[in-house]
Design an enzyme around this catalytic site. Structure first.
Site, PDB file in Angstrom:
ATOM      1  N   HIS A 102       0.764  -1.290  -0.042  1.00  0.00           N
ATOM      2  CA  HIS A 102       0.018   0.025  -0.034  1.00  0.00           C
ATOM      3  C   HIS A 102       0.863   1.435  -0.043  1.00  0.00           C
ATOM      4  O   HIS A 102       0.395   2.267   0.301  1.00  0.00           O
ATOM      5  CB  HIS A 102      -0.792   0.381   1.234  1.00  0.00           C
ATOM      6  CG  HIS A 102      -1.772  -1.214   1.427  1.00  0.00           C
ATOM      7  ND1 HIS A 102      -2.636  -1.703   0.525  1.00  0.00           N
ATOM      8  CD2 HIS A 102      -1.848  -2.146   2.543  1.00  0.00           C
ATOM      9  CE1 HIS A 102      -3.268  -2.955   1.053  1.00  0.00           C
ATOM     10  NE2 HIS A 102      -2.698  -3.066   1.986  1.00  0.00           N
ATOM     11  N   HIS A 128      -7.246  -4.675  -1.096  1.00  0.00           N
ATOM     12  CA  HIS A 128      -6.411  -5.865  -1.341  1.00  0.00           C
ATOM     13  C   HIS A 128      -7.249  -6.468  -2.380  1.00  0.00           C
ATOM     14  O   HIS A 128      -6.846  -7.803  -2.790  1.00  0.00           O
ATOM     15  CB  HIS A 128      -6.454  -6.716  -0.140  1.00  0.00           C
ATOM     16  CG  HIS A 128      -5.845  -5.985   1.163  1.00  0.00           C
ATOM     17  ND1 HIS A 128      -6.851  -5.557   2.131  1.00  0.00           N
ATOM     18  CD2 HIS A 128      -4.833  -6.175   1.597  1.00  0.00           C
ATOM     19  CE1 HIS A 128      -6.225  -4.977   2.935  1.00  0.00           C
ATOM     20  NE2 HIS A 128      -4.843  -5.442   2.757  1.00  0.00           N
TER      21      HIS A 128
END
Lengths: 332, 332
Positions: free
Chosen positions: A56, A218
């Site tokens: 991320h 995700h």
């Protein structure tokens, strides 16, 4: 899978080697897998710690530095950091005033940060926690009970970080972080899946003309899959979802984060921002501050998320406070 | 093609609407299609102007502001700005000390900036030019005679911008920009093609296990196509190409720009940076300053470029000078 890597198992560690080389103002402990401000621990300063699965970036390690995080604990890609790692971060940054954990709401993260908090308490470190669950797309998801934590995480880190920097105590810093989370809502749309190095293939499939509405960072499923729409319709749909969950009234101030999920060009993010700005102006909401760019990403996913935080003068003052990190810097 | 757009013809204009909304400190003239510092023109200050086809964001509009560009002229995607646009920028920023054009070496850009220089001279504006041709991959290319201009453009803009900010005259600022270009070399590798909104399909094709070695920022062919290699071999190959063209001796300082072409995750850029840092350390070259991120992009292309600029104390001092633009900010 085409990536600039050497071996899937070595990605996180080797990226940390690069981070250390690029940012000598950070201390990267490759054994513990933590990233710490070089001046930590500072006596009397609350230590802000966050972490989560890698993939991320720049979240979280890119937000370590003056005015933001004291330490980040990067897990393997899309995998929670382990309790020992988080404990090591606590020991590295506790200057006697305790630490605050900023935890994105995913089952693994919540569990491991909780265990780390207990281990830290055993070592005499006072721990407060902020749970971030700003993603209003779904109530429960693949890896969560309750809402997922996404874009608001960086707002919590920035604003709570500023209070910690100016001497706020641990309870106040944690309470402020919680307040920022409660004032924030996010919603994401994906145009493509992402591929983790370990899996080597996309996490889901999307048709040539489809988008995933309400996607997680995700690649978790969102609300529905539908045909791709023009940007202005996507903006309308996104804003409606956000304001339905957390209204912002006409005349109120907002901090707006127009975030790319990884592979979306900046020209598209600015185009989308223009759509959102127009819609918010029509609604009478004042965008007091904004950021446009890639801040909370999902590897190579094409997509975007919008985060809106209802702001008051205190939040704006702390937002404007100096920050010096690899990925966010102003005033210094 | 999946993009966050409304219509292919409206992308650049609508992205500028968003840029204006996000950055009130800039003045965006939608009719002339130019982006100008709000405080321009400033009496006695040389006006720095750059521009080129859109699709490389944040280049150039993201670098308009204190200590960098005074104006940017974004053309349509991968298309040069027109002379009238560049002339309008000159009129908007000339404070009597003349302007400096920073031009990437592509046939269309060179021609249009040259025409704009003549039109500007007719209007009494003194124009100096810096031609950027740092890409050492090929000697001539699809749209160039000579080497292409890529990553070094932002180094030229930063360093020449700092000199302009502190009062350098037009000839000195242009000479410095030329010196930065001559001290710089870049080389890029693509893992995927990019798709322009107008074409709607990828500009070239790459096999599932192939990379384009020496690619241009519009997807122009490089030196060769070959099987994907591990990151450390890619780093070795890239650095050899750069240092063969423009050697940096052991003991010398360098500014290193580890740049993503658009769709490559930051975790991979940091991993690559670690490889480059290790190789440069072995060669005795000191990385005095570095940047890791997406600065000179190619829409949604997965890929990276490395730029190395041989630096001396003057260049480093100007690099460190305050800058406040949408995409680069420090010291203020």
């Amino acid at each position: 899978m085409k990536k600039f890597i050497n071996h899937p198992d070595a990605v996180v560690r080797e990226a940390l080697v690069g981070l250390a080389a690029a940012h000598p103002e950070l201390r990267v402990d490759l054994e513990q897998q933590i990233v710490v401000r070089a001046d930590a621990p500072r006596a009397g300063k609350v230590g802000l710690i966050s972490g989560g699965g890698s993939g991320h970036e720049p979240l979280h390690a890119g937000f370590v530095g003056l005015g933001m995080l004291d330490a980040a604990c990067p897990g393997e890609v899309f995998t929670s950091p382990v309790p020992d790692q988080i404990l090591a971060a606590g020991k590295a940054v506790d200057g006697g005033a305790g630490v605050v954990h900023i935890v994105k709401n995913y089952t693994g993260d919540v569990m491991n940060f909780q265990l780390a908090a207990e281990l830290s308490a055993d070592e005499g470190i006072e721990v407060h926690s902020v749970l971030v669950d700003d993603d209003v797309a779904v109530e429960d998801s693949t890896w969560t009970a309750g809402r997922r934590g996404t874009g608001a995480t960086m707002l919590v880190e920035k604003i709570a970080g500023a209070l910690a920097e100016e001497g706020g105590d641990a309870a106040s810093v944690a309470a402020l972080g919680t307040r920022v989370n409660e004032a924030s809502a996010s919603f994401a749309i994906a145009l493509s899946p992402c591929t983790t190095p370990a899996a080597g293939r996309p996490g889901f499939e999307l048709g040539e003309d489809e988008m995933e509405v309400g996607v997680g960072i995700h690649g978790e499923p969102g609300r529905r899959r539908e045909k791709l729409l023009p940007a202005r319709d996507i903006a309308t749909m996104t804003l409606e979802a956000i304001l339905a969950a957390k209204p912002v009234a006409a005349g109120e101030d907002a901090i707006v984060l127009m975030n790319g999920l990884g592979a979306t060009p900046l020209i598209e993010l600015y185009l989308l921002y223009g759509e959102f700005a127009g819609l918010l102006e029509s609604a009478g909401v004042r965008i007091a501050r904004n950021l446009v760019g890639n801040f909370v990403t999902s590897l190579d996913m094409a997509g975007m998320s919008l985060t809106i935080c209802r702001a008051d003068p205190e939040l704006l003052r702390l937002w404007d406070a100096p920050v010096r990190t690899p990925a966010l810097r102003w005033g210094v």
